[in-house]
Design a protein around this motif. Structure first.
Motif, mmCIF file in Angstrom:
data_model
loop_
_atom_site.group_PDB
_atom_site.id
_atom_site.type_symbol
_atom_site.label_atom_id
_atom_site.label_comp_id
_atom_site.label_asym_id
_atom_site.label_seq_id
_atom_site.Cartn_x
_atom_site.Cartn_y
_atom_site.Cartn_z
ATOM 1 N N CYS A 366 0.844 -1.205 0.000
ATOM 2 C CA CYS A 366 0.000 0.000 0.000
ATOM 3 C C CYS A 366 0.879 1.254 0.000
ATOM 4 O O CYS A 366 1.863 1.333 0.735
ATOM 5 C CB CYS A 366 -0.887 -0.029 1.256
ATOM 6 N N ILE A 367 0.543 2.217 -0.834
ATOM 7 C CA ILE A 367 1.331 3.455 -0.897
ATOM 8 C C ILE A 367 0.592 4.624 -0.208
ATOM 9 O O ILE A 367 0.940 5.793 -0.386
ATOM 10 C CB ILE A 367 1.667 3.842 -2.364
ATOM 11 N N CYS A 369 -2.195 6.072 -0.787
ATOM 12 C CA CYS A 369 -2.652 7.135 -1.696
ATOM 13 C C CYS A 369 -4.037 7.663 -1.323
ATOM 14 O O CYS A 369 -4.435 8.742 -1.740
ATOM 15 C CB CYS A 369 -2.669 6.619 -3.131
ATOM 16 N N GLY A 370 -4.799 6.843 -0.573
ATOM 17 C CA GLY A 370 -6.123 7.282 -0.116
ATOM 18 C C GLY A 370 -7.239 7.117 -1.139
ATOM 19 O O GLY A 370 -8.378 7.481 -0.885
ATOM 20 N N CYS A 372 -8.762 4.434 -2.136
ATOM 21 C CA CYS A 372 -9.811 3.506 -1.682
ATOM 22 C C CYS A 372 -10.749 4.220 -0.708
ATOM 23 O O CYS A 372 -11.951 3.979 -0.705
ATOM 24 C CB CYS A 372 -9.198 2.263 -1.047
ATOM 25 N N CYS A 415 -7.600 0.707 -6.547
ATOM 26 C CA CYS A 415 -6.309 0.576 -5.847
ATOM 27 C C CYS A 415 -5.144 0.419 -6.826
ATOM 28 O O CYS A 415 -5.068 -0.574 -7.557
ATOM 29 C CB CYS A 415 -6.360 -0.629 -4.900
HETATM 30 S S1 SF4 Z 1 -5.979 2.530 -2.797
HETATM 31 FE FE1 SF4 Z 1 -5.927 2.245 -0.595
HETATM 32 S S2 SF4 Z 1 -4.995 0.234 -0.287
HETATM 33 FE FE2 SF4 Z 1 -4.587 0.831 -2.405
HETATM 34 S S3 SF4 Z 1 -2.577 1.808 -2.300
HETATM 35 FE FE3 SF4 Z 1 -4.078 3.466 -2.098
HETATM 36 S S4 SF4 Z 1 -4.407 3.674 0.132
HETATM 37 FE FE4 SF4 Z 1 -3.350 1.726 -0.216
#
Ligand code: SF4
Ligand code: SF4
Length: 435
Positions: A366-367, A369-370, A372, A415
């Motif tokens: 997981c990076i 990124c927010g 989700c 994601c």
């Molecule tokens: S979408 Fe959510 S689970 Fe996927 S990398 Fe971004 S924060 Fe992590």
């Protein structure tokens, strides 16, 4: 300009892919040589078998009796003979008993006598909904007689009919609204009468403008007090929570039901089944299903008896045009991967998809990124929940509202690390419940 309504939190915009089958009128499947009619095709307890091996049955006859408060009757889709009762595995992996029915070569004609629904009282209508095995056809298969039994002290402001069909590829509801619009509207009026709703609303996404126009003019012409509301295209608007937010602008609190905010929701296919039950006295023994996807030779919307094997539906559509990478029962966002083409369709089967193989992608950490979090229509933190679940911290996941997850798949869809987030939520719920 007036804003087109939709739900406010999260959601995604997958390609709708309805082009393969949306222009295909509903076709009736020729009689299969054998049907597998499951006793468990609704939410709740399986029905109790009323027939044995060797018995003959008539089309529409009750062959399984509801066995609990939340359960539904099962009816024979054909006249024929019960060759066997054996265990089957359904597309959702549930194992249950099913009647193996061999149809007679000649079937009696469809019922044509009609009955006046307006002169019947609520309790009579509700009894028929139960007797004739009506369940929600949008996928949840919740027994309709239970949903429509409004407890003392509760009242219904709005009966909201779901004409959204937001899952990509699926077009069964679209064709039902176009081809059987009057029957859908009468079914909506019947549902509204049973629950005593003050308003009746049909929500339809703007990628089906022809349905909006058709149902609006029909309702006006026939004098049905039904509001048809066009909604912005956004997944998962077909979920009750999002549909109610978009249409009546009310939010269902965590752990509550639509009835707690004065609403009842039913799908357009269910309204059509209500029409057939009350006006034609026809039990729920067939439904419309979309057979579609890039790898189907002739995509179609098919009216098929419940219990038809998916292999018979594939053959009716000319088989595969290319080797599929994946077969799915239902839509691509919430459906089930299908591993055996002889699996039978059930009351909740809305689609059979043959999809092309996709390039294998590796997941990565997981990076943060927010994305989700932004996509989750419930307002959950999928990345946090996934971390708890993969660490075995189920109680923490539960405390962070894991049980509110609708398994809509929006988080996995966005994601960039390709983490199997929705799969994690499903596993977390299962293991969390056992703790
Ligand atoms: S979408 Fe959510 S689970 Fe996927 S990398 Fe971004 S924060 Fe992590
Ligand atoms: S699957 Fe669950 S966690 Fe993921 S976006 Fe849908 S509701 Fe939120």
């Amino acid at each position: 300009m007036q804003k087109v309504p939709t739900f406010s939190k999260g959601g995604v915009h997958p390609r709708d892919q309805k082009v393969f089958s949306c222009s295909k009128p509903i076709e009736r499947l020729p009689l299969p040589t054998e049907l597998l009619v499951s006793l468990s095709q609704h939410l709740g307890a399986p029905a109790k078998a009323l027939k044995a091996k060797g018995d003959t049955v008539r089309r529409g006859e009750k062959i399984g009796e509801a066995s609990g408060f939340i359960s539904a009757n099962v009816h024979s889709p054909v006249s024929g003979t019960i060759k066997d009762i054996r265990k089957v595995t359904l597309a959702n992996s549930i194992k249950c008993d099913a009647f193996v029915i061999v149809p007679d070569p000649e079937q009696e004609s469809e019922p044509t006598e009609t009955f006046d629904w307006k002169s019947q009282d609520k309790s009579d209508l509700l009894r028929q909904v139960k007797d004739l095995g009506i369940v929600g056809l949008g996928g949840a298969t919740f027994p309709s007689h239970v949903k429509f039994s409004i407890p003392a002290g509760k009242s219904v402001d709005a009966f909201v009919v779901n004409g959204v069909e937001c899952e990509p590829y699926l077009t069964a509801d679209y064709r039902i609204m176009l081809e059987k619009g009057d029957e859908v509207l009468i079914g909506a009026m019947i549902g509204s009468k049973i629950i005593g709703a003050k308003r009746t609303i049909i929500g339809i996404e703007m990628n089906k403008v022809d349905c909006i126009e058709h149902l609006s003019s029909l309702a006006k012409e026939k004098g049905y007090p039904i509001e048809i509301i066009g909604l912005k295209v956004k997944y998962p608007q077909g979920d009750e929570k999002q549909l109610l937010k978009a249409t009546i602008h009310k939010e269902i609190p965590s752990g509550k039901l639509p009835l707690d905010i004065g609403a009842v929701v039913a799908n357009v296919g269910t309204c059509h089944a209500l029409y057939e039950a009350i006006v034609l006295h026809k039990s729920l023994y067939e439904r419309v299903i979309s057979i579609t996807g890039e790898c189907i030779k002739e995509p179609k919307n098919v009216l098929a008896p419940i219990g038809t094997k998916f292999s018979d539906l594939l053959a009716f559509c000319g088989g595969f045009s290319a080797e599929p990478g994946k077969l799915v029962s239902g839509g691509p966002m919430m459906g089930f991967s299908l591993f055996d083409v002889d699996t039978p369709m059930v009351k909740g089967s809305s689609g059979l998809l043959a999809l092309p193989a996709q390039k294998k992608v590796k997941n990565s950490p997981c990076i943060n990124c927010g994305r989700c979090v932004a996509a989750c229509p419930i307002g959950l933190m999928p990345s946090h929940l996934y971390r708890y679940i993969t660490n075995g911290e189920y109680e923490e996941a539960m405390q962070h509202s894991l049980m509110d997850c609708k398994e809509c798949g929006c988080c996995s869809y966005v994601c960039p690390a390709h983490l199997p987030l929705v799969h994690g939520m499903k596993t977390g719920k299962k293991l969390g419940r056992k703790k």
